[in-house]
Motif scaffolding. Structure first.
Motif, PDB file in Angstrom:
ATOM      1  N   ALA A 135       0.839  -1.189   0.000  1.00 54.73           N
ATOM      2  CA  ALA A 135       0.000   0.000   0.000  1.00 54.73           C
ATOM      3  C   ALA A 135       0.879   1.246   0.000  1.00 54.73           C
ATOM      4  O   ALA A 135       1.850   1.338   0.754  1.00 54.73           O
ATOM      5  N   THR A 136       0.547   2.185  -0.888  1.00 50.42           N
ATOM      6  CA  THR A 136       1.284   3.439  -0.971  1.00 50.42           C
ATOM      7  C   THR A 136       0.298   4.601  -0.911  1.00 50.42           C
ATOM      8  O   THR A 136      -0.929   4.395  -0.909  1.00 50.42           O
ATOM      9  N   ALA A 137       0.833   5.804  -0.898  1.00 47.93           N
ATOM     10  CA  ALA A 137      -0.028   6.982  -0.855  1.00 47.93           C
ATOM     11  C   ALA A 137      -0.895   7.088  -2.096  1.00 47.93           C
ATOM     12  O   ALA A 137      -1.975   7.694  -2.066  1.00 47.93           O
ATOM     13  N   GLY A 138      -0.468   6.492  -3.199  1.00 47.78           N
ATOM     14  CA  GLY A 138      -1.232   6.560  -4.439  1.00 47.78           C
ATOM     15  C   GLY A 138      -2.125   5.375  -4.689  1.00 47.78           C
ATOM     16  O   GLY A 138      -2.853   5.348  -5.687  1.00 47.78           O
ATOM     17  N   GLY A 139      -2.076   4.362  -3.847  1.00 46.23           N
ATOM     18  CA  GLY A 139      -2.891   3.173  -4.029  1.00 46.23           C
ATOM     19  C   GLY A 139      -2.123   1.908  -3.710  1.00 46.23           C
ATOM     20  O   GLY A 139      -1.321   1.878  -2.770  1.00 46.23           O
ATOM     21  N   VAL A 140      -2.309   0.872  -4.524  1.00 45.75           N
ATOM     22  CA  VAL A 140      -1.697  -0.438  -4.288  1.00 45.75           C
ATOM     23  C   VAL A 140      -0.711  -0.744  -5.406  1.00 45.75           C
ATOM     24  O   VAL A 140      -1.031  -0.571  -6.584  1.00 45.75           O
ATOM     25  N   VAL A 141       0.482  -1.197  -5.019  1.00 46.82           N
ATOM     26  CA  VAL A 141       1.486  -1.628  -5.989  1.00 46.82           C
ATOM     27  C   VAL A 141       1.644  -3.135  -5.865  1.00 46.82           C
ATOM     28  O   VAL A 141       2.045  -3.631  -4.800  1.00 46.82           O
ATOM     29  N   PHE A 142       1.330  -3.853  -6.938  1.00 43.43           N
ATOM     30  CA  PHE A 142       1.443  -5.314  -6.908  1.00 43.43           C
ATOM     31  C   PHE A 142       2.884  -5.747  -7.130  1.00 43.43           C
ATOM     32  O   PHE A 142       3.679  -5.028  -7.745  1.00 43.43           O
ATOM     33  N   ARG A 143       3.196  -6.936  -6.647  1.00 41.80           N
ATOM     34  CA  ARG A 143       4.551  -7.468  -6.777  1.00 41.80           C
ATOM     35  C   ARG A 143       4.950  -7.609  -8.243  1.00 41.80           C
ATOM     36  O   ARG A 143       6.074  -7.302  -8.630  1.00 41.80           O
ATOM     37  N   ASP A 144       4.031  -8.071  -9.069  1.00 38.98           N
ATOM     38  CA  ASP A 144       4.293  -8.214 -10.505  1.00 38.98           C
ATOM     39  C   ASP A 144       2.955  -8.331 -11.213  1.00 38.98           C
ATOM     40  O   ASP A 144       1.886  -8.327 -10.589  1.00 38.98           O
ATOM     41  N   ALA A 145       3.018  -8.400 -12.534  1.00 36.27           N
ATOM     42  CA  ALA A 145       1.791  -8.433 -13.328  1.00 36.27           C
ATOM     43  C   ALA A 145       0.962  -9.681 -13.033  1.00 36.27           C
ATOM     44  O   ALA A 145      -0.277  -9.623 -12.985  1.00 36.27           O
ATOM     45  N   TRP A 146       1.622 -10.824 -12.837  1.00 33.49           N
ATOM     46  CA  TRP A 146       0.879 -12.052 -12.585  1.00 33.49           C
ATOM     47  C   TRP A 146       0.155 -12.008 -11.242  1.00 33.49           C
ATOM     48  O   TRP A 146      -0.928 -12.588 -11.092  1.00 33.49           O
ATOM     49  N   THR A 147       0.726 -11.338 -10.274  1.00 34.98           N
ATOM     50  CA  THR A 147       0.043 -11.184  -8.983  1.00 34.98           C
ATOM     51  C   THR A 147      -1.209 -10.332  -9.148  1.00 34.98           C
ATOM     52  O   THR A 147      -2.259 -10.617  -8.560  1.00 34.98           O
ATOM     53  N   ARG A 148      -1.107  -9.278  -9.946  1.00 37.40           N
ATOM     54  CA  ARG A 148      -2.281  -8.437 -10.181  1.00 37.40           C
ATOM     55  C   ARG A 148      -3.368  -9.228 -10.898  1.00 37.40           C
ATOM     56  O   ARG A 148      -4.559  -9.135 -10.569  1.00 37.40           O
ATOM     57  N   ILE A 149      -2.966 -10.020 -11.911  1.00 35.39           N
ATOM     58  CA  ILE A 149      -3.943 -10.831 -12.635  1.00 35.39           C
ATOM     59  C   ILE A 149      -4.626 -11.814 -11.699  1.00 35.39           C
ATOM     60  O   ILE A 149      -5.851 -11.989 -11.732  1.00 35.39           O
ATOM     61  N   ALA A 150      -3.837 -12.469 -10.850  1.00 38.40           N
ATOM     62  CA  ALA A 150      -4.406 -13.437  -9.913  1.00 38.40           C
ATOM     63  C   ALA A 150      -5.355 -12.765  -8.933  1.00 38.40           C
ATOM     64  O   ALA A 150      -6.401 -13.317  -8.576  1.00 38.40           O
ATOM     65  N   ALA A 151      -5.011 -11.562  -8.483  1.00 41.72           N
ATOM     66  CA  ALA A 151      -5.882 -10.839  -7.548  1.00 41.72           C
ATOM     67  C   ALA A 151      -7.243 -10.577  -8.180  1.00 41.72           C
ATOM     68  O   ALA A 151      -8.275 -10.644  -7.495  1.00 41.72           O
ATOM     69  N   TYR A 152      -7.264 -10.290  -9.471  1.00 42.35           N
ATOM     70  CA  TYR A 152      -8.545 -10.037 -10.146  1.00 42.35           C
ATOM     71  C   TYR A 152      -9.287 -11.344 -10.397  1.00 42.35           C
ATOM     72  O   TYR A 152     -10.492 -11.445 -10.128  1.00 42.35           O
ATOM     73  N   GLU A 153      -8.601 -12.353 -10.901  1.00 42.93           N
ATOM     74  CA  GLU A 153      -9.280 -13.587 -11.279  1.00 42.93           C
ATOM     75  C   GLU A 153      -9.716 -14.413 -10.072  1.00 42.93           C
ATOM     76  O   GLU A 153     -10.586 -15.274 -10.210  1.00 42.93           O
ATOM     77  N   THR A 154      -9.124 -14.158  -8.918  1.00 44.90           N
ATOM     78  CA  THR A 154      -9.542 -14.877  -7.710  1.00 44.90           C
ATOM     79  C   THR A 154     -10.928 -14.431  -7.269  1.00 44.90           C
ATOM     80  O   THR A 154     -11.669 -15.198  -6.643  1.00 44.90           O
ATOM     81  N   GLY A 155     -11.305 -13.190  -7.587  1.00 43.39           N
ATOM     82  CA  GLY A 155     -12.628 -12.711  -7.214  1.00 43.39           C
ATOM     83  C   GLY A 155     -13.729 -13.431  -7.975  1.00 43.39           C
ATOM     84  O   GLY A 155     -13.560 -13.804  -9.136  1.00 43.39           O
ATOM     85  N   SER A 156     -14.861 -13.595  -7.354  1.00 39.88           N
ATOM     86  CA  SER A 156     -16.002 -14.220  -8.016  1.00 39.88           C
ATOM     87  C   SER A 156     -16.588 -13.250  -9.037  1.00 39.88           C
ATOM     88  O   SER A 156     -16.375 -12.033  -8.950  1.00 39.88           O
ATOM     89  N   PRO A 157     -17.332 -13.744 -10.030  1.00 39.92           N
ATOM     90  CA  PRO A 157     -17.962 -12.831 -10.993  1.00 39.92           C
ATOM     91  C   PRO A 157     -18.817 -11.766 -10.323  1.00 39.92           C
ATOM     92  O   PRO A 157     -18.815 -10.607 -10.749  1.00 39.92           O
ATOM     93  N   ALA A 158     -19.526 -12.156  -9.285  1.00 37.75           N
ATOM     94  CA  ALA A 158     -20.368 -11.181  -8.576  1.00 37.75           C
ATOM     95  C   ALA A 158     -19.510 -10.103  -7.924  1.00 37.75           C
ATOM     96  O   ALA A 158     -19.839  -8.907  -7.980  1.00 37.75           O
ATOM     97  N   ASP A 159     -18.421 -10.517  -7.266  1.00 34.89           N
ATOM     98  CA  ASP A 159     -17.543  -9.534  -6.624  1.00 34.89           C
ATOM     99  C   ASP A 159     -16.897  -8.605  -7.657  1.00 34.89           C
ATOM    100  O   ASP A 159     -16.726  -7.402  -7.410  1.00 34.89           O
ATOM    101  N   ARG A 160     -16.531  -9.131  -8.805  1.00 33.08           N
ATOM    102  CA  ARG A 160     -15.943  -8.286  -9.850  1.00 33.08           C
ATOM    103  C   ARG A 160     -16.944  -7.225 -10.306  1.00 33.08           C
ATOM    104  O   ARG A 160     -16.591  -6.059 -10.494  1.00 33.08           O
ATOM    105  N   ARG A 161     -18.192  -7.645 -10.512  1.00 35.11           N
ATOM    106  CA  ARG A 161     -19.204  -6.666 -10.921  1.00 35.11           C
ATOM    107  C   ARG A 161     -19.388  -5.591  -9.858  1.00 35.11           C
ATOM    108  O   ARG A 161     -19.536  -4.402 -10.185  1.00 35.11           O
TER     109      ARG A 161
END
Length: 777
Positions: A135-161
């Motif tokens: 967590a930074t003053a500007g938001g969240v910095v992910f470790r790498d692109a694959w971590t960011r992708i996993a963070a999104y895809e782990t959410g359920s379709p309902a949670d994403r909406r």
């Protein structure tokens, strides 16, 4: 939830599927190898997983690579998802919100969304502790692109909406319309014509603003939501065009195929497929479009996805070889937002077909395109029309068209028009104007986000640099352009750059690199009917022979070039190699055919009135003239060179003149000419030509030391390629990594490093690092 230890296990390579482990890794085409790393965000673990999953056609570059994360590295993604799933629910929700805010359309609304929903950010501490994100003053910095992708895809379709709708609610500021539309579309439950129209409008706005990555995502999502199949096709064509211009060639090809857009697929084939097949497809599409029978009607987004700014000079990437502009399968650069008026789709398609014909070296197809243009009442763009006229031997017509195109190089213009202006200027011998136009094209393309077009601007400037006294800068720029061409899916262009770099290596005396690059170019070109790079690679090998005194071999290669048909040879390259052929033929006592070739070359030089071309014509006349008669022709050539910019060819003229003077026993003037040539060759880093000058000086009994007998620094002892390899090695790159970056084989890199160590008198990379540091390099 049961806590998971996120330490070393997540940092190691994830387990691969057992079936992929049994399959041997395929041999990848050079461009595919570069794009694999790009597709997996530079992660070597993901690359190791993806390569065995590729089909034979994908490995050869014939089919596009996968673009979805689950297809690229499923095992690695599963490992990252398991890591994310081990985190507390509140932490996962915040990571999902941050991921949705960042990609593929960055909206910078995370903190506003957190405040609006009154979310507690303290759960992010668990993500920091696990090393997943910070967590930074500007938001969240992910470790790498694959971590960011996993963070999104782990959410359920309902949670994403839910998170997308939350982000849409807080995006209310000026200039945030496209971001709001994206999140509204991403949060939709199903097809919606209203949302599809909103996203389509947002996509065109983002395209106009040069935000092509966002434009592609918006158009692709709009197509997914549209209930109308015709509109889906138009939106997918728009998405494909934006993907191409942003440098994502694989996604562009997939989107074009999904939209069943034959015209756009033909344009993409021109850049990375068989040019003859592309010609047939594009000419047919142009005729159908002109007759109002094109599939889906008149769709500028599809056919003008790589159109130029005003439609008057549509027609893609024109490639410039040493001393010649030539056409390559066409990428025009500007976005639709820069268009002053909608271009004529049929005219653009016909322009692309003409490019394909010229690129293959097929005069029959060039004439077929010209007849179609006459029949349809279409005027070919200036630069393309000029090239086609020159290809057909109508040199005065070519001159007039090229002069008009060369004048369109003002600042801030459309990058394609600027590139065309630069090419026309290069054909006319105006290298200063060519350099100006290509610099402006580079700046304009970068401002518009047109990554694919930046490559050509870099290349054209490289040619101007190389042939006008800055060989190292030119070669380095061409090598950079080659990497970008591979990365952006422009394999046909990369093939031509390989051939051009083979010519550069021939001039600088790097025989191994010349032969390797020429072989790479010819193998690829002959398989795809690309006569232009095939001919240029043959010319490079012939020039290498010529500069090392193998005159019979050089003459044989250039004679063979004259006999090659479409897809193997090229009329323009054969014509522009004439000065070298005349030299080789005269040296072997065969001047009859050389006289015929020179007559045609002189006709071109007389039409365009380029000092450099006229100088080379005078040099040919001198070579073909007997004894004393040659002297005045050489003097005329040098006088014309003084008004031109091709310093390297001037040095070759002085070398040949000095040799002729020596044979006429005019020792004093011969010595002066040869010393001048030697100094120029040493400055250019052309050791083979310098060796010829020294041989002539020794025959005179004159001293042969170059103007600067002792290098000021150790790096001055190295060739341009050796210096580039030495720098990379000193930075810690392995031979394989250096080979990948320079698009050469590890064996060639090993050869270069051994040459570096020998020239510098060292034995290890440690000594190399120290020596370069001491030299301040």
């Amino acid at each position: 939830m049961t806590p998971v230890n996120p330490q070393p296990r997540e940092r190691t390579s994830p387990p691969l599927r057992t079936d992929t482990c049994k399959r041997p890794a395929p041999v990848l085409a050079e461009g595919v190898r570069v794009r694999v790393l790009r597709a997996v965000y530079g992660d070597p673990r993901a690359a190791a997983e993806l390569v065995p999953l590729l089909t034979e056609r994908q490995s050869a570059g014939l089919d596009p690579l996968p673009t979805e994360p689950a297809e690229l590295a499923p095992a690695l993604l599963r490992a990252h998802r398991a890591e994310t799933q081990a985190l507390p629910d509140d932490t996962r929700l915040l990571l999902l919100l941050a991921a949705a805010d960042q990609y593929p359309v960055p909206t910078h609304a995370f903190l506003r969304a957190v405040t609006a929903a009154r979310l507690d950010t303290r759960p992010l501490e668990a993500a920091e502790k696990a090393g997943v994100a910070q967590a930074t003053a500007g938001g969240v910095v992910f470790r790498d692109a694959w971590t960011r992708i996993a963070a999104y895809e782990t959410g359920s379709p309902a949670d994403r909406r839910v998170v997308h709708r939350l982000l849409a609610r807080v995006l209310r500021g000026d200039g945030e319309t496209s971001g709001r539309s994206w999140h509204r579309g991403a949060g939709a439950l199903g097809p919606s014509g209203r949302l599809a129209a909103e996203l389509g409008t947002a996509a065109r706005g983002a395209q106009a603003a040069g935000r092509l990555l966002s434009a592609r995502a918006l158009a692709e999502r709009a197509a997914a939501l549209s209930p109308d199949t015709g509109e889906q096709s138009r939106l997918l064509a728009l998405a494909a065009a934006c993907a191409w211009h942003s440098g994502d060639g694989d996604r562009a090809r997939r989107l074009a195929a999904a939209g069943h857009e034959e015209a756009l697929a033909g344009i993409l084939a021109l850049r990375a497929g068989n040019a003859s097949e592309a010609f047939d497809a594009l000419l047919g599409a142009a005729v159908r479009r002109a007759a109002g029978q094109g599939r889906g009607g008149d769709r500028p987004d599809a056919s003008s996805g790589d159109g130029d700014g005003d439609g008057a000079d549509a027609g893609g990437e024109l490639r410039r070889t040493p001393s010649v502009a030539v056409v390559r399968g066409g990428q025009a650069a500007s976005s639709a937002g820069s268009q002053v008026r909608a271009p004529d789709p049929a005219a653009q398609l016909l322009a692309r077909a003409t490019e394909a014909a010229i690129y293959t070296g097929d005069l029959r197809r060039c004439r077929e395109a010209a007849r179609a243009a006459d029949r349809l009442g279409i005027v070919l763009p200036g630069t393309l029309g000029g090239l086609a006229a020159a290809f057909d031997g109508r040199y005065e017509d070519a001159r007039d068209l090229l002069m008009a195109a060369a004048g369109r190089c003002g600042p801030g213009g459309d990058p394609t028009l600027l590139i065309h202006a630069g090419i026309a200027a290069l054909l006319l011998g105006d290298h200063t104007r060519a350099a100006t136009a290509t610099l402006r094209a580079d700046a304009s393309a970068r401002a518009r986000g047109a990554t694919a077009t930046v490559v050509q601007a870099m290349e054209f400037r490289a040619y101007a640099d190389f042939w006008t006294g800055r060989p190292r800068a030119g070669e380095a720029a061409a090598a950079d352009a080659l990497r970008e061409a591979y990365a952006t899916g422009q394999d046909n262009g990369a093939c031509h750059l390989q051939a051009a770099l083979a010519m550069f290596a021939a001039v600088t005396g790097d025989a191994d690199v010349c032969r390797e690059r020429a072989a790479t170019a010819r193998t690829y070109a002959l398989a795809r009917g690309l006569g232009l790079p095939a001919a240029l690679a043959q010319w490079a090998l012939a020039y290498l022979d010529l500069s090392t005194g193998r005159f019979a071999a050089a003459a044989a290669r250039l004679r063979a070039l004259a006999g090659f048909g479409p897809g193997h040879g090229h009329r323009a390259i054969r014509h522009l190699a004439t000065p070298h052929y005349v030299e080789a033929a005269v040296r072997t006592g065969d001047s009859r055919v050389a006289r015929v070739a020179h007559a045609d070359y002189h006709r071109w030089a007389s039409a365009v009135l380029s000092p450099d071309d006229l100088a080379l014509s005078a040099r040919c006349r001198a070579l073909l003239a007997p004894g004393e008669e040659a002297v005045e022709h050489y003097r005329c050539a040098l006088d014309l060179h003084s008004h031109g910019t091709r310093d390297f060819e001037r040095a070759r003229t002085e070398l040949l003149f000095g040799s002729a003077l020596r044979r006429l026993r005019r020792r004093t003037e011969a010595r002066d000419r040869l010393h001048s040539a030697l100094e120029a060759f040493d400055s250019f880093g052309a050791p083979h030509c310098a060796a010829q000058a020294r041989t002539e000086l020794r025959a005179l009994g004159a001293p042969t030391a170059p103007a600067h007998t002792a290098p000021d620094t150790p790096t001055a002892r190295l060739t341009a390629q050796q210096l580039r390899v030495a720098r990379m090695a000193a930075e810690g790159a392995t031979n394989r990594e250096i080979a990948d970056r320079l698009a050469l084989s590890p064996r060639t890199i090993d050869h270069h490093l051994r040459g570096v160590f020998t020239r510098l008198g060292i034995r290890s990379r440690i000594e190399l690092v120290r020596l370069l540091a001491e030299a301040g390099d």
